[in-house]
Design a protein around this motif. Structure first.
Motif, mmCIF file in Angstrom:
data_model
loop_
_atom_site.group_PDB
_atom_site.id
_atom_site.type_symbol
_atom_site.label_atom_id
_atom_site.label_comp_id
_atom_site.label_asym_id
_atom_site.label_seq_id
_atom_site.Cartn_x
_atom_site.Cartn_y
_atom_site.Cartn_z
ATOM 1 N N ASP A 138 40.400 54.979 49.174
ATOM 2 C CA ASP A 138 40.729 53.682 49.770
ATOM 3 C C ASP A 138 40.395 52.516 48.846
ATOM 4 O O ASP A 138 40.842 51.394 49.079
ATOM 5 N N MET A 139 39.627 52.792 47.823
ATOM 6 C CA MET A 139 39.089 51.737 46.975
ATOM 7 C C MET A 139 39.952 51.459 45.746
ATOM 8 O O MET A 139 39.966 50.330 45.231
ATOM 9 N N LEU A 140 40.699 52.453 45.270
ATOM 10 C CA LEU A 140 41.336 52.353 43.953
ATOM 11 C C LEU A 140 42.399 51.263 43.858
ATOM 12 O O LEU A 140 42.381 50.444 42.936
ATOM 13 N N MET A 141 43.334 51.232 44.796
ATOM 14 C CA MET A 141 44.411 50.245 44.709
ATOM 15 C C MET A 141 43.909 48.817 44.894
ATOM 16 O O MET A 141 44.293 47.917 44.128
ATOM 17 N N PRO A 142 43.043 48.527 45.883
ATOM 18 C CA PRO A 142 42.489 47.171 45.984
ATOM 19 C C PRO A 142 41.741 46.746 44.722
ATOM 20 O O PRO A 142 41.802 45.584 44.313
ATOM 21 N N LEU A 143 41.072 47.707 44.091
ATOM 22 C CA LEU A 143 40.338 47.411 42.854
ATOM 23 C C LEU A 143 41.300 47.027 41.734
ATOM 24 O O LEU A 143 41.066 46.058 40.996
ATOM 25 N N LEU A 144 42.384 47.777 41.607
ATOM 26 C CA LEU A 144 43.380 47.462 40.582
ATOM 27 C C LEU A 144 44.011 46.093 40.836
ATOM 28 O O LEU A 144 44.187 45.300 39.896
ATOM 29 N N LYS A 145 44.350 45.814 42.072
ATOM 30 C CA LYS A 145 44.979 44.523 42.388
ATOM 31 C C LYS A 145 44.066 43.353 42.050
ATOM 32 O O LYS A 145 44.524 42.323 41.559
ATOM 33 N N LYS A 146 42.765 43.529 42.280
ATOM 34 C CA LYS A 146 41.830 42.437 42.010
ATOM 35 C C LYS A 146 41.620 42.216 40.522
ATOM 36 O O LYS A 146 41.515 41.069 40.063
ATOM 37 N N TYR A 147 41.587 43.294 39.739
ATOM 38 C CA TYR A 147 41.149 43.182 38.349
ATOM 39 C C TYR A 147 42.235 43.453 37.307
ATOM 40 O O TYR A 147 41.956 43.407 36.104
ATOM 41 N N LYS A 148 43.477 43.716 37.706
ATOM 42 C CA LYS A 148 44.468 44.166 36.730
ATOM 43 C C LYS A 148 44.727 43.155 35.615
ATOM 44 O O LYS A 148 45.130 43.543 34.509
ATOM 45 N N LEU A 149 44.499 41.879 35.857
ATOM 46 C CA LEU A 149 44.687 40.874 34.810
ATOM 47 C C LEU A 149 43.445 40.693 33.943
ATOM 48 O O LEU A 149 43.476 39.951 32.958
ATOM 49 N N ASN A 150 42.374 41.379 34.300
ATOM 50 C CA ASN A 150 41.108 41.207 33.586
ATOM 51 C C ASN A 150 40.643 42.461 32.860
ATOM 52 O O ASN A 150 39.605 42.434 32.200
ATOM 53 N N ILE A 151 41.392 43.555 32.988
ATOM 54 C CA ILE A 151 40.938 44.801 32.364
ATOM 55 C C ILE A 151 41.764 45.102 31.120
ATOM 56 O O ILE A 151 42.949 44.782 31.033
ATOM 57 N N THR A 152 41.111 45.721 30.147
ATOM 58 C CA THR A 152 41.738 46.058 28.865
ATOM 59 C C THR A 152 41.918 47.563 28.707
ATOM 60 O O THR A 152 42.934 48.028 28.201
ATOM 61 N N TRP A 153 40.911 48.323 29.140
ATOM 62 C CA TRP A 153 40.891 49.772 28.914
ATOM 63 C C TRP A 153 41.255 50.557 30.174
ATOM 64 O O TRP A 153 40.839 51.694 30.354
ATOM 65 N N GLY A 154 42.016 49.941 31.053
ATOM 66 C CA GLY A 154 42.605 50.645 32.182
ATOM 67 C C GLY A 154 41.617 51.295 33.126
ATOM 68 O O GLY A 154 40.678 50.665 33.631
ATOM 69 N N ASP A 155 41.820 52.587 33.355
ATOM 70 C CA ASP A 155 41.004 53.321 34.338
ATOM 71 C C ASP A 155 39.533 53.355 33.951
ATOM 72 O O ASP A 155 38.659 53.378 34.820
ATOM 73 N N GLN A 156 39.221 53.340 32.653
ATOM 74 C CA GLN A 156 37.815 53.305 32.241
ATOM 75 C C GLN A 156 37.145 52.025 32.723
ATOM 76 O O GLN A 156 35.985 52.048 33.159
ATOM 77 N N ASP A 157 37.860 50.911 32.659
ATOM 78 C CA ASP A 157 37.308 49.647 33.161
ATOM 79 C C ASP A 157 37.067 49.724 34.668
ATOM 80 O O ASP A 157 36.055 49.224 35.169
ATOM 81 N N LEU A 158 37.993 50.343 35.393
ATOM 82 C CA LEU A 158 37.823 50.471 36.841
ATOM 83 C C LEU A 158 36.599 51.330 37.167
ATOM 84 O O LEU A 158 35.853 51.028 38.106
ATOM 85 N N LEU A 159 36.387 52.387 36.397
ATOM 86 C CA LEU A 159 35.195 53.214 36.598
ATOM 87 C C LEU A 159 33.920 52.421 36.311
ATOM 88 O O LEU A 159 32.914 52.562 37.018
ATOM 89 N N ASN A 160 33.960 51.585 35.287
ATOM 90 C CA ASN A 160 32.799 50.744 34.992
ATOM 91 C C ASN A 160 32.499 49.781 36.140
ATOM 92 O O ASN A 160 31.332 49.563 36.488
ATOM 93 N N ILE A 161 33.551 49.224 36.732
ATOM 94 C CA ILE A 161 33.352 48.320 37.871
ATOM 95 C C ILE A 161 32.748 49.074 39.053
ATOM 96 O O ILE A 161 31.799 48.606 39.698
ATOM 97 N N ILE A 162 33.270 50.259 39.329
ATOM 98 C CA ILE A 162 32.765 51.061 40.452
ATOM 99 C C ILE A 162 31.282 51.362 40.281
ATOM 100 O O ILE A 162 30.481 51.201 41.203
ATOM 101 N N PHE A 163 30.900 51.786 39.083
ATOM 102 C CA PHE A 163 29.500 52.184 38.884
ATOM 103 C C PHE A 163 28.589 50.986 38.625
ATOM 104 O O PHE A 163 27.362 51.123 38.733
ATOM 105 N N PHE A 164 29.139 49.834 38.313
ATOM 106 C CA PHE A 164 28.338 48.614 38.305
ATOM 107 C C PHE A 164 27.806 48.347 39.705
ATOM 108 O O PHE A 164 26.630 47.984 39.881
ATOM 109 N N HIS A 165 28.640 48.542 40.702
ATOM 110 C CA HIS A 165 28.233 48.301 42.090
ATOM 111 C C HIS A 165 27.490 49.495 42.693
ATOM 112 O O HIS A 165 26.840 49.344 43.739
ATOM 113 N N ASN A 166 27.571 50.658 42.041
ATOM 114 C CA ASN A 166 26.926 51.860 42.565
ATOM 115 C C ASN A 166 26.172 52.585 41.442
ATOM 116 O O ASN A 166 26.419 53.766 41.175
ATOM 117 N N PRO A 167 25.230 51.897 40.796
ATOM 118 C CA PRO A 167 24.571 52.490 39.620
ATOM 119 C C PRO A 167 23.758 53.737 39.943
ATOM 120 O O PRO A 167 23.575 54.599 39.072
#
Length: 385
Positions: free
Chosen positions: A245-274
């Motif tokens: 449920d989290m992946l698409m909302p995450l992409l929509k929020k950050y797609k203009l701010n990420i450079t390394w694609g899915d790796q950036d999304l994983l970094n965001i996820i684990f920033f909030h869940n270290p």
């Protein structure tokens, strides 16, 4: 007296039949480990060994890779390196574009004599409503890895690797790190950088990232059962969300701010869940960044490189010849024991030609663990392996 003799004979016959059954399982199971095709993943696929007076299953290690474009040769070389050194049987989950399936099948079926692995081929699959957006994120098909917990629903744990990975020690060893996870950890990755002064995330990222320098997702060990069950903290809503449920909302929020694609999304996820991430040392995901500006992976200096990650295309150009030398040695290596044993001397000679580069100056860390892996796997008598 005859009655007792009949009972003894009957007991001996039953015991003999039991032994025959056990040995038939021992012989038959490896046949499952080679060949196969695009069937369903076999979460419980097992080889069988008789021990402790009973037949016990040995669970396969599950390895996933995503191959698109001209990544066939790289992927095959990676799979070969996994097979050469690993001890327990392997289950490969290969996600590839349709035009690559016949080539994968032809090559992997030709290895069926090894009886040490099984494989399943899958099409590239994204949620239908956003498939094109996901497929073009960063590199073609790379974001497929985000959906593995949702696709491989029967698989408990999985090691995902990029196509440009080479194993220099058994997959068994990184697989064993799953046992080191605490009760909150669901995945394991290595830091993106060891030296903050050359780090990318801490200097340029326009989004949250894990730790001081972020993490690299080229080698990612996952407890997918925990990933599917967990509700994740996030910065999109006060409500915790499940993985799917989290992946698409995450992409929509950050797609203009990420450079390394899915790796950036994983970094965001684990920033909030270290608390959910287990971080393993750089020797498990050794990249050119660890040596092109001088050596900065201390663990590799001490124990050698465990897993080589040839990102930046270094297997296919002359910018980092030490990486290319390892790749070509394993690409050209056959599965014959003598061929594997004889790999080291010519490889070291090739590496000695690379000392004009920073990575080449420390070429011995490229073969330190490789030498040990070959000795442990091929130089010991079979009973000691």
């Amino acid at each position: 007296m005859r009655r007792y003799l009949r009972i003894v004979v009957l007991c001996l016959a039953c015991g003999f039949c039991s032994l025959l059954y056990a040995f038939s399982q021992l012989a038959a199971s490896p046949e499952e480990g080679a060949g196969g095709g695009g069937g369903k993943p076999q979460a419980a696929a097992a080889s069988w060994l008789a021990g402790g007076g009973r037949v016990q299953p040995i669970q396969r290690m599950h390895l996933a890779v995503v191959a698109c474009g001209e990544r066939l040769e790289e992927t095959i070389t990676m799979l070969k390196s996994a097979i050469i050194f690993s001890i327990r049987p392997l289950q490969f989950h290969i996600f590839a574009e349709d035009q690559l399936h016949d080539s994968f099948k032809g090559i992997l079926d030709s290895w069926s004599f090894l009886q040490t692995f099984n494989y399943s081929l899958y099409p590239i699959t994204f949620p239908s409503e956003n498939a094109l957006e996901w497929k073009k994120l960063f590199k073609p098909c790379a974001s497929q890895r985000l959906f593995l917990p949702l696709i491989l629903k029967e698989v408990d744990s999985l090691l995902y690797v990029d196509t440009d990975i080479l194993f220099l020690r058994p997959v068994d060893d990184i697989w064993s790190l799953l046992k080191k996870f605490n009760s909150t950890q669901i995945a394991a990755m290595a830091p993106e950088h060891e030296e903050p002064r050359i780090g990318w995330y801490n200097r340029f990222a326009r989004h949250p990232y894990y730790g001081k320098t972020g993490v690299n997702s080229g080698v990612m060990l996952m407890n997918m059962t925990r990933m599917r069950r967990k509700y994740f903290k996030n910065d999109m809503t006060t409500v915790r969300l499940r993985w799917g449920d989290m992946l698409m909302p995450l992409l929509k929020k950050y797609k203009l701010n990420i450079t390394w694609g899915d790796q950036d999304l994983l970094n965001i996820i684990f920033f909030h869940n270290p608390e959910s991430l287990f971080v393993f040392p750089c020797q498990w995901n050794y990249r050119p960044d660890h040596c092109i500006y001088g050596s900065n992976c201390q663990e590799a200096e001490e124990e050698g490189i465990f897993i080589l990650h040839g990102n930046r295309g270094v297997y296919h150009d002359d910018k980092q010849p030490a990486f290319r030398a390892i790749y070509e040695a394993l690409r050209n290596c056959s599965f014959k024991d003598d061929n594997i044993r004889s790999l080291l001397k010519p490889l070291e000679l090739e590496l000695q030609k690379t000392v004009h580069t920073y990575c080449g100056k420390i070429y011995k860390i490229f073969i330190k663990q490789l030498t040990k892996s070959i000795q442990d796997r091929y130089d010991r008598p079979p009973k000691e392996r």
